[in-house]
Design an enzyme around this catalytic site. Structure first.
Site, mmCIF file in Angstrom:
data_model
loop_
_atom_site.group_PDB
_atom_site.id
_atom_site.type_symbol
_atom_site.label_atom_id
_atom_site.label_comp_id
_atom_site.label_asym_id
_atom_site.label_seq_id
_atom_site.Cartn_x
_atom_site.Cartn_y
_atom_site.Cartn_z
ATOM 1 N N ARG A 88 -13.130 3.359 5.974
ATOM 2 C CA ARG A 88 -14.249 4.357 6.137
ATOM 3 C C ARG A 88 -15.293 4.131 5.123
ATOM 4 O O ARG A 88 -16.274 4.219 5.435
ATOM 5 C CB ARG A 88 -13.597 5.675 6.161
ATOM 6 C CG ARG A 88 -12.615 5.948 7.233
ATOM 7 C CD ARG A 88 -11.994 7.140 7.165
ATOM 8 N NE ARG A 88 -10.723 7.055 6.151
ATOM 9 C CZ ARG A 88 -9.919 7.989 5.619
ATOM 10 N NH1 ARG A 88 -10.440 9.446 6.042
ATOM 11 N NH2 ARG A 88 -8.962 7.885 4.994
ATOM 12 N N GLU A 94 0.880 -1.120 -0.187
ATOM 13 C CA GLU A 94 -0.077 0.033 -0.029
ATOM 14 C C GLU A 94 0.849 1.100 -0.080
ATOM 15 O O GLU A 94 1.335 1.603 1.137
ATOM 16 C CB GLU A 94 -1.005 0.261 1.365
ATOM 17 C CG GLU A 94 -1.814 1.291 1.363
ATOM 18 C CD GLU A 94 -2.860 1.180 2.497
ATOM 19 O OE1 GLU A 94 -2.825 0.247 3.062
ATOM 20 O OE2 GLU A 94 -3.545 2.242 2.773
ATOM 21 N N LYS A 109 -2.332 -2.152 -3.184
ATOM 22 C CA LYS A 109 -3.607 -1.175 -2.444
ATOM 23 C C LYS A 109 -2.987 0.185 -2.745
ATOM 24 O O LYS A 109 -2.398 0.839 -1.902
ATOM 25 C CB LYS A 109 -3.709 -1.477 -1.067
ATOM 26 C CG LYS A 109 -4.809 -0.549 -0.521
ATOM 27 C CD LYS A 109 -5.340 -1.040 0.993
ATOM 28 C CE LYS A 109 -6.210 -0.337 1.575
ATOM 29 N NZ LYS A 109 -6.916 -0.704 2.874
ATOM 30 N N GLY A 144 -10.080 9.849 1.378
ATOM 31 C CA GLY A 144 -10.873 10.529 2.069
ATOM 32 C C GLY A 144 -12.484 10.613 1.238
ATOM 33 O O GLY A 144 -13.185 11.357 1.785
#
Lengths: 358, 351
Positions: B292, B177, B219, B262
C-alpha cells in the site's frame, strides 16, 4: 521492551561495553579451591590459602599486564584477599582499569537419567550473594554451564536445563548490578568433526538466546563466553582460519548484535593455539557486530605457572611470561598478532584434560 | 551446521546477494487491491494495474524484487511479454506469495494461524520453474490485554519455520513475515516488547528447523504506538525498531525489509529513512517491502483510466525513488503531496 530494565541498566551497559574494549580481554583466575589445587600440585606447591593468595598477587601485580585486561574473574575467596603489603586485590585491579568479576555458580551435578550430562547449581540465595559481591567491588559475574557431544548428546533436556539455568542466573545478576557472563561450554572431548561441533554450538546458542529473551534479560548488559568451534579432541586438528570461519559463522547465526562482546573460553587449547585462533577470527572479513576477545584461564596462566614453580626467586620470570601472553592475546583481539610471542615453556602444550572439571 | 544445506543452497545465497545490491530494494505488489472475485473484467483490471507498475519508466532500478500473486506470475503485458521476463530483464527478481491466508485458532480471542502447507513443496517447484526466486508467507499476531498468547506465538513461529525450510528445499529465498498488527491503544513500549518476544520465538523456530539464515529475509512491522495511541516522531520509531531488531535478529540475516502496515506512504518512507540515519551498528540492510505504501497514490491517480497511466507511473516512480533514498538514509522529504500523507490504516486489515 521484553527485557527488564533494572536500576543498574546504564552501568551494566557501560561495563559490558568496557569489557569488550578492543585490545583488552579477561583473565579467568576464578579456579575453585579444588581446581587451583590441581594446578598447584602440578608445580609441587601446597594448596593452602597463602599460596593461592601469592599466586594471584603474582598475576595481578605483573608489570604492564593489566593494561591488556578489562576484567579478571575471581573466586569468592580471592575477592576478599589482599597483597602482602595489605592492598585489597579489588583496589589493585580497579586502579589498573580492570573490572573485578566473580564466579557465582557452585559447580555441576549430573542430570538423572542422562548419559553423564550435567546442570549447574548455584541459584539458591544468588541474589543476596550477588548484592554482597557488588558491595565488595565485583561488577560482573560468571556461571559455567557444560554440555558434551556424543552420538546422543547433548540431549534436548540438557540443552533446555542449562539454557534455563543461565537465563535465571543472568536475570538475577542484572537485578543486582553485575554484568552476567553467559557461558555455555560445549566440551571438546570426542572424535567428532568440526561440522558436528558447529551444529551443536548453533543449537545450544539458539536455545540460550531464546531463554535469555524469555527471562527478560537485557542483552546489552551481558557478555557471551562460548567455546570456539573446533574438531573434537580425538579428531585431526585444523588450521586457525578454519576454526575462525566455523566459529564466526555459528555466532552470526545465533548471537544478536545487542550483545556487545564475545569472550572465548580456551577449553583445552594450548596458549599459542588459543591466541592464533582468536587472531584468525579478528582478521576475518565478515560481519561481526560484537567484539571478539578472550576470557582465558589455563591459556593465560600455563607458562606463568611453570615459570613460577612456587618459588619467590622466579617471580620476575613468571610475571614476564604472563605479560607475553597478555600482550599476544591483546594483539589477537585486533587481528594483529604475528605469531611471534616468545614462547614460554609450555606455551605450545595442549591443556586438554579429558572431561575437565573445574 | 545445524542449517539444512539443500541442493539449492548456492542458489539461495546468490539470490540473497542479488536482492541486496546497493540502493535497490524489494517492492510489494500482490493481490490485495483486487481481491474480490475473478471475473474477466476484474482480471483484466488486475493485469492492467500490474502492467502500469512494471512498465513505469525508470522505476525498476529502485527495486530488487517484486512479490507477485500466483495469477500475476503467469500474466503478460498487453503486447504479450510475460511479466516475469519484463522484471528479469530489468534485474528485478520475481517473488511469489505462497500462503493461503489466515484462519482463527480455536479457543483464542480472534488470534490466527496461516494456511498453505498442502503441497507447498510442489507449488514452490512450479513457481521456481515459472521464474520465481523468493517466497512470502505472512503470519499475523495482535496485541491485546492477553494477546499475543503463547499458543499464537508458537503456532505462527512454527508455521514460518516450516514454510521457510520448504522454500529453501525448492530454491526460493523465504521472506519471513511475522506481522504484529498496529491495531490498539497500546504504547510503543508495548509494541517493542511484543515484537521482541515474537522475533525471538521466530528465530528459535528457524534454528530448530535447520533454516539457513543467510538465505532468508525478514519482513517485520516497524515498532510504533498502536493505532489508537498518539503518534511519535520517526526518530523515536527508528530507535525502538532498531533496538528490537538488534536484540533478536542474528547478523547472518542479510536484510530486513519492513512492511508498512497502515502507515501513509510518506510516514513509511520517513521512518525507514530515520532508521538508516541512526548511528548504531546494524549488521543487516534495512529496506522496504511495501504494498500500500508504494501504490496508494499511484492507484488513486490511475483511477482505472488509460489516459491517467503516465501520471500514475510518475507517482509510482516518485515513491520508489523516495524509498530508495530512505534505504541509504538520504531522504530529504518533500515527496509528500496530499495522497502520500494519507493514512492507509484499516482496522483488522485482511489481505
Amino acid at each position: 521492551m521484553s527485557c527488564f530494565i533494572s536500576k543498574y541498566a546504564d552501568e551494566l551497559v557501560k561495563n559490558a561495553a568496557y569489557i569488550g574494549t578492543p585490545g583488552k580481554g579477561i583473565l579467568a583466575a576464578d579456579e575453585s579451591t579444588g581446581t587451583i589445587g590441581k594446578r598447584l600440585s602440578s608445580i609441587n606447591v601446597e594448596n593452602v590459602e597463602e599460596n593461592r593468595r601469592a599466586l594471584r598477587e603474582l598475576l595481578f601485580t605483573a608489570p604492564g599486564a593489566l593494561q591488556y585486561l578489562s576484567g579478571v574473574i575471581l573466586f569468592e575467596e580471592t575477592l576478599y584477599q589482599k597483597t602482602a603489603s595489605g592492598k585489597p586485590f579489588v583496589d589493585l585491579l580497579n586502579e589498573g582499569g580492570v573490572l573485578p568479576g566473580i564466579k557465582v555458580d557452585k559447580g555441576t551435578i549430573e542430570l538423572n537419567g542422562t548419559n553423564g550430562e550435567t546442570f549447574t547449581q548455584g541459584l539458591d540465595g544468588l541474589a543476596q550473594r550477588c548484592q554482597k559481591y557488588y558491595e565488595a567491588g565485583a561488577r560482573f559475574a560468571k556461571w559455567r554451564a557444560v554440555l558434551k557431544i556424543s552420538p546422543n548428546e547433548p540431549t534436548e533436556l540438557a540443552i533446555q536445563e542449562n539454557a534455563t539455568g543461565l537465563a535465571m542466573y543472568a536475570a538475577i545478576c542484572q537485578q543486582c548490578g553485575l554484568v552476567p557472563i553467559v557461558e555455555p561450554e560445549i566440551l571438546v572431548d570426542g572424535p567428532h568433526d568440526i561440522k558436528k561441533c558447529a551444529d551443536v554450538t548453533e543449537r545450544v546458542l539458539a536455545a540460550c538466546y531464546k531463554a535469555l529473551n524469555d527471562h527478560h534479560v537485557m542483552l546489552e548488559g551481558t557478555l557471551l563466553k562460548p567455546n570456539m568451534v573446533t574438531p573434537g579432541s580425538d579428531s585431526p586438528k585444523v588450521a586457525p582460519e578454519i576454526i575462525a570461519e566455523y566459529t564466526v559463522r555459528a555466532l552470526q547465526r545465533t548471537v544478536p548484535p545487542a550483545v556487545p562482546a564475545i569472550v572465548f573460553l580456551s577449553g583445552g587449547q594450548s596458549e599459542e593455539e588459543a591466541t592464533l585462533n582468536l587472531n584468525a577470527m579478528n582478521k576475518l572479513k565478515t560481519k561481526k557486530p560484537w567484539s571478539l576477545s578472550f576470557s582465558f584461564g589455563r591459556a593465560l596462566q600455563q607458562s606463568t605457572l611453570k615459570a613460577w614453580a612456587g618459588k619467590e626467586e622466579n617471580l620476575k620470570k613468571a610475571q614476564d611470561a604472563l605479560l607475553v601472553r597478555c600482550k599476544a592475546n591483546s594483539e589477537a583481539t585486533l587481528g594483529t598478532y604475528r605469531g611471534d610471542a616468545k614462547l614460554g615453556e609450555g606455551a605450545a602444550e595442549s591443556l586438554h584434560v579429558k572431561d575437565y572439571k573445574y | 551446521m545445524s542449517a539444512f544445506v539443500g541442493k539449492n543452497a548456492d542458489m539461495d545465497l546468490t539470490t540473497k546477494h542479488i536482492v541486496f545490491s546497493m540502493n535497490v530494494n524489494p517492492s510489494f505488489a500482490n493481490a490485495s487491491l483486487f481481491s474480490r472475485g475473478a471475473d474477466q473484467e476484474r482480471q483484466s483490471n488486475r493485469q492492467a494495474l500490474r502492467e502500469l507498475l512494471f512498465t513505469s519508466p525508470n522505476a525498476l532500478p529502485f527495486l530488487s524484487g517484486v512479490i507477485l500473486f500466483e495469477e500475476t506470475l503467469y500474466q503478460k503485458t498487453s503486447d504479450g511479454n510475460p511479466f516475469v521476463e519484463v522484471l528479469q530483464e530489468n534485474n528485478v527478481i520475481p517473488g511469489i506469495k505462497v500462503d493461503k491466508g489466515t484462519v482463527e485458532i480455536a479457543g483464542t480471542n480472534g488470534e490466527t494461524t496461516t494456511q498453505g502447507f498442502d503441497s507447498l513443496g510442489a507449488r514452490c517447484q512450479k513457481y521456481y520453474k515459472a521464474g520465481a526466486r523468493f517466497g512470502k508467507w505472512r503470519a499475523v499476531l495482535k496485541i491485546g490485554l492477553n494477546e499475543p498468547s503463547e499458543l499464537s506465538i508458537q503456532q505462527n513461529a512454527l508455521g514460518l519455520a516450516r514454510y521457510a525450510i520448504i522454500c529453501q528445499e525448492n530454491g526460493l529465498v523465504p521472506i519471513v513475515e511475522p506481522e504484529v498488527l498496529a491495531d490498539g491503544p497500546h504504547d510503543i513500549k508495548k509494541c517493542a516488547a511484543v515484537t521482541e518476544t515474537v522475533l525471538a520465538a521466530v528465530y528459535k523456530a528457524l534454528n530448530d528447523h535447520h533454516v539457513i539464515l543467510e538465505g532468508t529475509l525478514l519482513k517485520p512491522n516497524m515498532v510504533s504506538p498502536g493505532s489508537d495511541s498518539p503518534k511519535v516522531s520517526p526518530q523515536v520509531i527508528a530507535e525502538y525498531t532498531v533496538a528490537a531488531l538488534r536484540r533478536t535478529v542474528p547478523p547472518a540475516v542479510p536484510g530486513i525489509v519492513f512492511l508498512s502496515g497502515g502507515q501513509s506512504e510518506e510516514e513509511a518512507t520517513l521512518n525507514l529513512d530515520a532508521m538508516n540515519k541512526l548511528d548504531l551498528l546494524k549488521p543487516w540492510t534495512l529496506s522496504f517491502s511495501f504494498g500500500r505504501a508504494l501504490q496508494q497514490s499511484t492507484l488513486k491517480t490511475w483511477a482505472g483510466k488509460k489516459e491517467n497511466i503516465a501520471k500514475a507511473q510518475e507517482a509510482f516512480l516518485l515513491r520508489c525513488k523516495a524509498n530508495s533514498d530512505a534505504t541509504i538514509g538520504k531522504y530529504s522529504g518533500g515527496s509528500d503531496g496530499g495522497l502520500a500523507s494519507e493514512s492507509l490504516f484499516v482496522k483488522g486489515y485482511k489481505y
